[in-house]
Design a protein around this motif. Structure first.
Motif, short mmCIF file in Angstrom:
data_model
loop_
_atom_site.label_atom_id
_atom_site.label_comp_id
_atom_site.label_asym_id
_atom_site.label_seq_id
_atom_site.Cartn_x
_atom_site.Cartn_y
_atom_site.Cartn_z
N THR A 40 13.42 -6.32 13.18
CA THR A 40 12.26 -5.72 12.51
C THR A 40 11.26 -6.84 12.19
N THR A 41 10.02 -6.64 12.61
CA THR A 41 9.02 -7.69 12.35
C THR A 41 8.00 -7.27 11.30
N LEU A 42 7.83 -5.97 11.12
CA LEU A 42 6.76 -5.50 10.21
C LEU A 42 7.17 -4.22 9.48
N ILE A 43 6.86 -4.19 8.18
CA ILE A 43 6.97 -2.94 7.41
C ILE A 43 5.55 -2.60 6.96
N SER A 44 5.11 -1.37 7.24
CA SER A 44 3.76 -0.94 6.84
C SER A 44 3.86 0.33 6.02
N ILE A 45 3.54 0.23 4.74
CA ILE A 45 3.59 1.39 3.84
C ILE A 45 2.28 1.44 3.06
N MET A 46 1.65 2.60 3.03
CA MET A 46 0.36 2.73 2.35
C MET A 46 0.50 2.58 0.83
N SER A 47 -0.56 2.06 0.18
CA SER A 47 -0.51 1.89 -1.28
C SER A 47 -0.67 3.24 -1.98
N VAL A 48 -1.68 4.00 -1.54
CA VAL A 48 -1.98 5.30 -2.16
C VAL A 48 -2.19 6.31 -1.04
N ASN A 49 -1.51 7.45 -1.13
CA ASN A 49 -1.68 8.46 -0.09
C ASN A 49 -3.00 9.20 -0.26
N ASN A 50 -3.69 9.40 0.86
CA ASN A 50 -5.03 9.98 0.83
C ASN A 50 -5.04 11.49 0.59
#
Ligand code: PLP
Length: 391
Positions: A143-153
């Protein structure tokens, strides 16, 4: 003029006068190309540097050169996902994200899958929160990257970003967050939260459309996704810099940061009043999203038995602007992927409306909106063949 009330601020916002004033000279007086070596060129560089500095301060980046301007949140998200995946391919080909991300992240991940990468799309709980044990379980050696949004739109849920970034770093994985709906609404400190990459967009906070930025912590390996202007944005993002918009973006972020506490107080008071009135005047609805851990700017409500689209259109006739899902999917009638991931049944997901507030909304505006909603909902329920007599 007929009354117009704009409750679609998560989709976009008006450009404030202060921002406009900052931008105007860049169109016809300070119009140099930042790549030019003459004085007008140097003036353009100074304008861009000031904006970079303002954004650096607002998110507490260590250095201004960690901010790279882009054409908006979509490009920043695309670049973070594709650029990090490609640059770190020797380490692995596995990425982790969540099922409720914006399509700018999801579709970039789907592109990676076409290129032979593996992507894990984490589920969320009924409030829209990523479950940390599931995240731990998903991590692999490559695994090289975790991408999780701060606030859901769509529902406004705020993720536990600091905890997620810590997990990523415990395993030597880079962490990106889409903070497009967070800047101005939620305190962001990239150093304290240990964020490696962060996407932003100007038009959600009274800046112009078509400009955003990606924060890339110094030392993070990221490939470019644009080519042809190797002197621009330190060789990482080619394209003549959009100086007026960058100037406006910097100003908008500075203002949002300065007014953060007062704006949040106003938004909370309007959102709470709206909910109070809704509970007083209407029945058979539910609020989607986390009960507390959410931004004051967004309220997602399902009105049982009727379509959100129909509510939106009838409210529009009364001069009220709302939306039914994120701006990019609001022309499709598919149930929202966010509500679906939260386990909301399709029928209820399709009855949802997103109200997103601005600080210019008064209590009398809210009274008018709820009064109109009461009429619209009653009318639609009365003519709904399925729902007749049920409510
Ligand atoms: C969470 C999120 N990410 C990314 C974007 C895309 O940003 P932009 O419109 O600047 O391309 C949006 C816009 O709606 C958004 O809400």
């Amino acid at each position: 003029m007929e009354r117009r009330i704009y409750l679609d601020n998560a989709s976009t916002t008006y450009v404030s006068n202060e921002v406009l004033t900052e931008m105007l000279p860049c169109f016809n007086t300070l119009y140099g190309n930042a790549g030019a070596l003459h004085s007008l060129g140097r003036d353009a560089v100074a304008i861009i540097d000031r904006a970079r500095d303002r954004i650096k301060t607002a998110i507490n980046a260590k250095k201004a050169n960690e901010i790279y301007f882009t054409s908006g949140g979509t490009e920043a998200d695309n670049w973070a996902i594709l650029g990090v995946a490609h640059a770190n391919v020797n380490k692995g080909k596995h990425i982790i994200t969540s099922q409720i991300e914006h399509h700018a992240v999801l579709h970039a991940c789907q592109q990676l899958e076409k290129e032979g990468f593996e992507v894990t799309y984490l589920p969320v709980d009924e409030n829209g929160l990523v479950k940390l044990p599931e995240l731990l379980h998903a991590i692999k050696k490559d695994t090289t990257l975790i991408s999780i949004m701060s606030v859901n739109n769509e529902v406004g849920t705020i993720q536990n970003i600091k905890a997620i970034a810590k997990i990523a770093h415990d395993y030597g994985i880079l962490f990106h967050t889409d903070a497009v709906q967070a800047i101005g609404n939620v305190k962001i400190d990239v150093q304290d939260m240990e964020i490696d990459l962060l996407s932003m967009s100007a038009h959600k906070l009274h800046g112009p459309k078509g400009v955003g930025a990606l924060y890339v912590k110094n030392g993070v390996r990221i490939d470019p996704i644009t080519y042809g202007g190797e002197s621009q944005e330190r060789g990482k993002r080619s394209g003549t810099e959009n100086v007026p918009s960058i100037a406006g973006f910097g100003k908008a972020v500075e203002i949002a940061n300065r007014n953060y506490i007062i704006n949040n107080k106003k938004l909370k008071s309007v959102r709470d009043y709206f909910l109070e009135k809704l509970s007083e005047k209407l029945e058979h609805f539910q609020v989607n999203g986390h009960p507390h851990q959410k931004t004051n700017a967004i309220l997602n409500v399902s009105f049982y038995g009727i379509e959100g689209e129909s509510i939106m259109m009838l409210l529009d006739l009364a001069g009220i602007c709302v939306s039914t899902a994120s701006a990019c999917t609001s022309k499709s009638l598919l149930p929202s992927h966010v509500l679906k991931a939260m386990g909301v049944p399709d029928e209820i997901a399709q009855s949802s409306v997103r109200f997103s507030f601005g600080t210019n909304i008064s209590k009398s505006d809210v009274d008018y909106v709820v009064e109109q909603l009461q009429k619209v909902v009653a009318k639609l329920r009365a003519i709904s063949p399925v729902q007749a007599g049920r409510f």
